[in-house]
Design a protein around this motif. Structure first.
Motif, PDB file in Angstrom:
ATOM      1  N   ARG A  78       0.815  -1.230   0.000  1.00  0.00           N
ATOM      2  CA  ARG A  78       0.000   0.000   0.000  1.00  0.00           C
ATOM      3  C   ARG A  78       0.845   1.275   0.000  1.00  0.00           C
ATOM      4  O   ARG A  78       0.517   2.259   0.655  1.00  0.00           O
ATOM      5  CB  ARG A  78      -0.986  -0.002   1.159  1.00  0.00           C
ATOM      6  N   ARG A  79       1.925   1.215  -0.763  1.00  0.00           N
ATOM      7  CA  ARG A  79       2.767   2.399  -0.901  1.00  0.00           C
ATOM      8  C   ARG A  79       2.088   3.392  -1.823  1.00  0.00           C
ATOM      9  O   ARG A  79       1.327   3.019  -2.710  1.00  0.00           O
ATOM     10  CB  ARG A  79       4.127   2.009  -1.467  1.00  0.00           C
ATOM     11  N   LYS A  80       2.400   4.644  -1.636  1.00  0.00           N
ATOM     12  CA  LYS A  80       1.843   5.678  -2.504  1.00  0.00           C
ATOM     13  C   LYS A  80       2.471   5.544  -3.884  1.00  0.00           C
ATOM     14  O   LYS A  80       3.682   5.340  -4.019  1.00  0.00           O
ATOM     15  CB  LYS A  80       2.107   7.059  -1.927  1.00  0.00           C
ATOM     16  N   CYS A  81       1.616   5.682  -4.887  1.00  0.00           N
ATOM     17  CA  CYS A  81       2.076   5.529  -6.265  1.00  0.00           C
ATOM     18  C   CYS A  81       3.174   6.538  -6.605  1.00  0.00           C
ATOM     19  O   CYS A  81       4.102   6.222  -7.354  1.00  0.00           O
ATOM     20  CB  CYS A  81       0.910   5.657  -7.233  1.00  0.00           C
ATOM     21  N   ALA A  82       3.086   7.732  -6.048  1.00  0.00           N
ATOM     22  CA  ALA A  82       4.097   8.754  -6.323  1.00  0.00           C
ATOM     23  C   ALA A  82       5.478   8.294  -5.871  1.00  0.00           C
ATOM     24  O   ALA A  82       6.469   8.480  -6.590  1.00  0.00           O
ATOM     25  CB  ALA A  82       3.720  10.066  -5.639  1.00  0.00           C
ATOM     26  N   GLN A 104       8.618   7.424  -8.311  1.00  0.00           N
ATOM     27  CA  GLN A 104       9.907   8.092  -8.114  1.00  0.00           C
ATOM     28  C   GLN A 104      11.032   7.065  -7.986  1.00  0.00           C
ATOM     29  O   GLN A 104      12.089   7.207  -8.589  1.00  0.00           O
ATOM     30  CB  GLN A 104       9.849   8.970  -6.868  1.00  0.00           C
ATOM     31  N   GLU A 105      10.782   6.004  -7.208  1.00  0.00           N
ATOM     32  CA  GLU A 105      11.790   4.951  -7.026  1.00  0.00           C
ATOM     33  C   GLU A 105      12.115   4.260  -8.346  1.00  0.00           C
ATOM     34  O   GLU A 105      13.258   3.876  -8.591  1.00  0.00           O
ATOM     35  CB  GLU A 105      11.280   3.924  -6.016  1.00  0.00           C
ATOM     36  N   MET A 106      11.112   4.125  -9.210  1.00  0.00           N
ATOM     37  CA  MET A 106      11.312   3.455 -10.492  1.00  0.00           C
ATOM     38  C   MET A 106      11.833   4.411 -11.563  1.00  0.00           C
ATOM     39  O   MET A 106      12.152   3.982 -12.676  1.00  0.00           O
ATOM     40  CB  MET A 106      10.004   2.816 -10.961  1.00  0.00           C
ATOM     41  N   GLY A 107      11.851   5.716 -11.245  1.00  0.00           N
ATOM     42  CA  GLY A 107      12.335   6.698 -12.205  1.00  0.00           C
ATOM     43  C   GLY A 107      11.361   6.921 -13.356  1.00  0.00           C
ATOM     44  O   GLY A 107      11.767   7.109 -14.498  1.00  0.00           O
ATOM     45  N   MET A 108      10.082   6.877 -13.044  1.00  0.00           N
ATOM     46  CA  MET A 108       9.084   7.089 -14.091  1.00  0.00           C
ATOM     47  C   MET A 108       8.047   8.107 -13.636  1.00  0.00           C
ATOM     48  O   MET A 108       7.940   8.397 -12.448  1.00  0.00           O
ATOM     49  CB  MET A 108       8.410   5.759 -14.490  1.00  0.00           C
ATOM     50  N   LYS A 109       7.312   8.640 -14.582  1.00  0.00           N
ATOM     51  CA  LYS A 109       6.265   9.600 -14.256  1.00  0.00           C
ATOM     52  C   LYS A 109       5.071   8.858 -13.674  1.00  0.00           C
ATOM     53  O   LYS A 109       4.820   7.699 -13.994  1.00  0.00           O
ATOM     54  CB  LYS A 109       5.849  10.378 -15.509  1.00  0.00           C
ATOM     55  N   ILE A 110       4.318   9.560 -12.834  1.00  0.00           N
ATOM     56  CA  ILE A 110       3.190   8.945 -12.146  1.00  0.00           C
ATOM     57  C   ILE A 110       2.145   8.422 -13.127  1.00  0.00           C
ATOM     58  O   ILE A 110       1.598   7.335 -12.935  1.00  0.00           O
ATOM     59  CB  ILE A 110       2.562   9.916 -11.111  1.00  0.00           C
ATOM     60  N   ASN A 111       1.865   9.170 -14.204  1.00  0.00           N
ATOM     61  CA  ASN A 111       0.878   8.714 -15.189  1.00  0.00           C
ATOM     62  C   ASN A 111       1.330   7.435 -15.887  1.00  0.00           C
ATOM     63  O   ASN A 111       0.521   6.569 -16.190  1.00  0.00           O
ATOM     64  CB  ASN A 111       0.573   9.811 -16.204  1.00  0.00           C
ATOM     65  N   ARG A 133       0.822   1.535 -16.406  1.00  0.00           N
ATOM     66  CA  ARG A 133       1.416   0.210 -16.256  1.00  0.00           C
ATOM     67  C   ARG A 133       0.624  -0.648 -15.276  1.00  0.00           C
ATOM     68  O   ARG A 133       0.350  -1.817 -15.542  1.00  0.00           O
ATOM     69  CB  ARG A 133       2.865   0.349 -15.798  1.00  0.00           C
ATOM     70  N   VAL A 134       0.227  -0.055 -14.155  1.00  0.00           N
ATOM     71  CA  VAL A 134      -0.575  -0.785 -13.174  1.00  0.00           C
ATOM     72  C   VAL A 134      -1.904  -1.191 -13.803  1.00  0.00           C
ATOM     73  O   VAL A 134      -2.389  -2.313 -13.596  1.00  0.00           O
ATOM     74  CB  VAL A 134      -0.787   0.052 -11.884  1.00  0.00           C
TER      75      VAL A 134
END
Length: 176
Positions: A133-137, A141-148, A153-154
């Motif tokens: 239940r981590r925040k998507c933001a 950020q950890e994956m180095g990608m934009k939130i959208n 992807r999800v």
């Protein structure tokens, strides 16, 4: 020493089925606070009655039976509040949930198998977003990608899992 072993077995079973038992209770109460109260009381009753539990049987149906009566008891105490379900409706819900138990088990088993088919990165993403239940933001950020991009992807992963589960359930239905 036997007491410790019994406590460990009970804790393992209750922990393994916590979400399903809570969801069962919540489905009859429709209020998280009430469901949590009943779940806590139910957990204590389950422990008190654990010596009566037949380990040859499945734990969850046994626990759900006890939870059902605890929900009814809870409803009886609060029966003056018009926002709670009638006892008749609770009985109907319980019957429907019990009859649908096998369907849910097939769906859960199918989901477990479908999750194993995911790429490692996708499984990690599912674990972070849904189980941890981590925040998507922060995941983005950890994956180095934009939130959208993460949302897309999800969404694709969820669609892939849904289709996989539907195929597997249909296979079981045709085989059964």
């Amino acid at each position: 020493m036997e007491q410790k072993k019994q406590e460990r077995q009970f804790t393992t079973l209750l922990t393994a089925h916590r979400r399903q038992l809570y969801a069962f209770i919540y489905s009859m109460l429709a209020d998280h606070t009430d469901a949590e109260d009943v779940y806590q009381r139910c957990s204590m009753i389950l422990w008190d009655k654990y010596e009566q539990y037949d380990s040859e049987c499945e734990f969850l149906p046994w626990a759900m039976g006890i939870a059902f009566y605890e929900v009814k008891n809870f409803q009886r105490v609060l029966s003056r509040d018009r926002h709670h379900f009638s006892e008749q409706l609770l009985n109907q819900l319980f019957e429907r949930i019990q009859s649908g138990k096998n369907v849910q088990n097939v769906q859960l088993t199918s989901l477990e198998k479908c999750l194993k088919l995911l790429r490692q990165k996708d499984l990690w993403l599912v674990q972070q977003v849904y189980w941890e239940r981590r925040k998507c933001a922060s995941v983005a950020q950890e994956m180095g990608m934009k939130i959208n991009a993460l949302y897309d992807r999800v969404g694709r992963i969820r669609s892939q899992l849904r289709n996989c589960v539907l195929r597997r359930v249909a296979e079981v239905d045709h085989a059964g």
